[in-house]
Design a protein around this motif. Structure first.
Motif, mmCIF file in Angstrom:
data_model
loop_
_atom_site.group_PDB
_atom_site.id
_atom_site.type_symbol
_atom_site.label_atom_id
_atom_site.label_comp_id
_atom_site.label_asym_id
_atom_site.label_seq_id
_atom_site.Cartn_x
_atom_site.Cartn_y
_atom_site.Cartn_z
ATOM 1 N N ALA A 173 0.820 -1.213 0.000
ATOM 2 C CA ALA A 173 0.000 0.000 0.000
ATOM 3 C C ALA A 173 0.849 1.255 0.000
ATOM 4 C CB ALA A 173 -0.945 0.003 1.202
ATOM 5 N N ASP A 174 2.108 1.141 0.446
ATOM 6 C CA ASP A 174 2.995 2.305 0.450
ATOM 7 C C ASP A 174 4.088 2.183 -0.610
ATOM 8 O OD1 ASP A 174 4.546 0.298 1.519
ATOM 9 O OD2 ASP A 174 5.336 1.501 3.180
ATOM 10 N N GLY A 175 3.843 1.378 -1.638
ATOM 11 C CA GLY A 175 4.855 1.141 -2.655
ATOM 12 C C GLY A 175 5.013 2.311 -3.619
ATOM 13 N N SER A 176 6.124 2.300 -4.366
ATOM 14 C CA SER A 176 6.383 3.302 -5.394
ATOM 15 C C SER A 176 7.356 2.728 -6.409
ATOM 16 C CB SER A 176 6.959 4.589 -4.792
ATOM 17 O OG SER A 176 8.185 4.337 -4.138
ATOM 18 N N SER A 177 7.372 3.318 -7.609
ATOM 19 C CA SER A 177 8.291 2.928 -8.681
ATOM 20 C C SER A 177 8.182 1.444 -9.027
ATOM 21 C CB SER A 177 9.739 3.263 -8.288
ATOM 22 O OG SER A 177 9.873 4.638 -7.992
ATOM 23 N N GLY A 178 6.987 0.886 -8.904
ATOM 24 C CA GLY A 178 6.781 -0.513 -9.256
ATOM 25 C C GLY A 178 7.346 -1.520 -8.269
ATOM 26 N N ARG A 179 7.762 -1.058 -7.084
ATOM 27 C CA ARG A 179 8.382 -1.955 -6.099
ATOM 28 C C ARG A 179 7.410 -3.029 -5.637
ATOM 29 N NH1 ARG A 179 8.171 -1.938 -0.574
ATOM 30 N NH2 ARG A 179 7.207 0.142 -0.530
ATOM 31 N N ALA A 180 7.850 -4.291 -5.741
ATOM 32 C CA ALA A 180 7.133 -5.456 -5.220
ATOM 33 C C ALA A 180 5.737 -5.629 -5.803
ATOM 34 C CB ALA A 180 7.049 -5.396 -3.684
ATOM 35 N N VAL A 181 5.489 -5.077 -6.984
ATOM 36 C CA VAL A 181 4.225 -5.321 -7.671
ATOM 37 C C VAL A 181 4.322 -6.662 -8.393
ATOM 38 C CG1 VAL A 181 2.629 -4.515 -9.443
ATOM 39 C CG2 VAL A 181 3.805 -2.864 -7.982
ATOM 40 N N ARG A 182 3.369 -7.540 -8.177
ATOM 41 C CA ARG A 182 3.443 -8.846 -8.831
ATOM 42 C C ARG A 182 2.063 -9.343 -9.226
ATOM 43 N NH1 ARG A 182 3.336 -13.392 -4.873
ATOM 44 N NH2 ARG A 182 2.716 -12.568 -2.838
ATOM 45 N N LEU A 183 2.066 -10.148 -10.254
ATOM 46 C CA LEU A 183 0.840 -10.757 -10.745
ATOM 47 C C LEU A 183 0.735 -12.160 -10.173
ATOM 48 C CD1 LEU A 183 -1.568 -10.374 -12.694
ATOM 49 C CD2 LEU A 183 -0.140 -11.380 -14.488
ATOM 50 N N VAL A 184 -0.343 -12.427 -9.444
ATOM 51 C CA VAL A 184 -0.536 -13.715 -8.778
ATOM 52 C C VAL A 184 -1.638 -14.474 -9.516
ATOM 53 C CG1 VAL A 184 -1.136 -14.867 -6.618
ATOM 54 C CG2 VAL A 184 0.116 -12.696 -6.567
ATOM 55 N N PRO A 185 -1.285 -15.557 -10.222
ATOM 56 C CA PRO A 185 -2.276 -16.253 -11.047
ATOM 57 C C PRO A 185 -3.315 -17.051 -10.265
ATOM 58 C CG PRO A 185 -0.161 -17.376 -11.152
ATOM 59 C CD PRO A 185 0.072 -16.105 -10.401
ATOM 60 N N ASP A 186 -2.937 -17.539 -9.067
ATOM 61 C CA ASP A 186 -3.873 -18.351 -8.295
ATOM 62 C C ASP A 186 -3.485 -18.293 -6.819
ATOM 63 O OD1 ASP A 186 -2.007 -20.679 -7.638
ATOM 64 O OD2 ASP A 186 -1.925 -20.665 -9.829
ATOM 65 N N PRO A 187 -4.386 -18.704 -5.910
ATOM 66 C CA PRO A 187 -4.106 -18.605 -4.468
ATOM 67 C C PRO A 187 -2.856 -19.346 -4.032
ATOM 68 C CG PRO A 187 -6.437 -19.012 -4.835
ATOM 69 C CD PRO A 187 -5.770 -19.162 -6.168
#
Length: 292
Positions: free
Chosen positions: A133-147
């Motif tokens: 929630a406090d990220g910036s510059s794409g830090r730790a953004v990831r696509l999670v396909p399933d649980p």
């Protein structure tokens, strides 16, 4: 005018704000540079009403710079952007609530303290885009396909803060970045961080009336003057996936002069006068040392 820039180490040599500081100095204005987190500060001296016409923030999302900016605002100093507006976009959970309340096209947003908690969502919500929630510059953004893949990798989402998750919006893998500089809008296309397989391209593109209206409403919703909006085009049209205060303004024509002029106007508006800058520099050299 006398301005104070809060610039953390990550942006010490970055064109934004380094070249803007040089431009303002060339126009005859005084710019003091503070580096939050790198030195001891006596707050009563650093934050003093009347000492600066405006304070400008260029720091990482979770850094100490915003606290200093809010301190300056608390004693009546003008800040660029408005300190309350910056808080509204840097907390992505808060930003999502504001966006939905204003009717902006944003994905449904979930919040949790641990990524594993998103396993409670129905299968129809996947794939998910998970980020701090406090990220910036794409830090730790990831696509999670399933649980089954919710567990964070190598502590990338560490820090103990809130996480948000949004259902992935199917798109071409190209994001549209819309920049706002003093009411003027500029758009560029670039590769999405979620699609590293796409060609690495970035180019200026025209704005459609629909996207321009969305970008303008973003500024009104959050109270921002200098900002960027990340938009993807899904099956149902444009969707806002992120908002940033004081972004890079890449591909904006004459970005340095435009941003510098906007800062002067906003600083002048806070003091009842609008300064008239001299013509822009023809070239911007790197800023050396700790200030200007």
């Amino acid at each position: 005018m006398r301005l104070c820039f809060l610039v953390e180490e990550q942006y010490r040599y970055d064109g934004m704000p380094v070249d803007v500081i040089r431009q303002l100095t060339a126009w005859g204005h005084r710019v003091d540079v503070l580096r939050p987190g790198s030195s001891l500060m006596r707050l009563s001296e650093v934050v003093r009403a009347g000492q600066h016409d405006a304070w400008v923030l260029k720091t990482v999302s979770g850094g100490p710079g915003l606290t200093l900016l809010e301190a300056a605002a608390s004693v009546g100093l003008t800040t660029v952007n408005d300190a309350r507006a910056i808080r509204g976009v840097r907390d992505k959970a808060l930003a999502a609530v504001i966006a939905e309340a204003r009717g902006l096209p944003v994905p449904v947003t979930y919040a949790a303290a641990r990524a594993e908690e998103f396993a409670q969502l129905p299968a129809s919500a996947y794939p998910l885009v998970v980020k701090p929630a406090d990220g910036s510059s794409g830090r730790a953004v990831r696509l999670v396909p399933d649980p089954g893949r919710l567990a964070p990798q190598d502590g990338a989402e560490g820090g103990g803060g809130m996480l948000i998750a949004q259902p992935y919006v199917p798109n071409s893998g190209i994001d549209l970045k819309v920049y706002s500089v003093d009411g003027e809008l500029y758009a560029t296309e670039r590769r999405s961080p979620l699609h590293p397989d796409q060609p690495a391209r970035e180019r200026h593109v025209p704005l459609t009336p629909e996207v321009a209206a969305i970008a303008a409403e973003v500024g009104a919703a959050y109270g921002l003057d200098l900002y960027g909006v990340d938009i993807v085009f899904g099956p149902d049209g444009p969707v806002v996936v992120d908002v940033n205060d004081f972004p890079s303004f890449r591909q904006v024509p004459d970005a340095v002069a435009r941003v510098a002029s906007a800062i002067l106007r906003l600083a002048g508006a806070g003091h009842g006068s609008v300064p008239s800058p001299r013509p822009p520099l023809t070239a911007q050299a790197p800023l050396a040392g700790g200030g200007a």
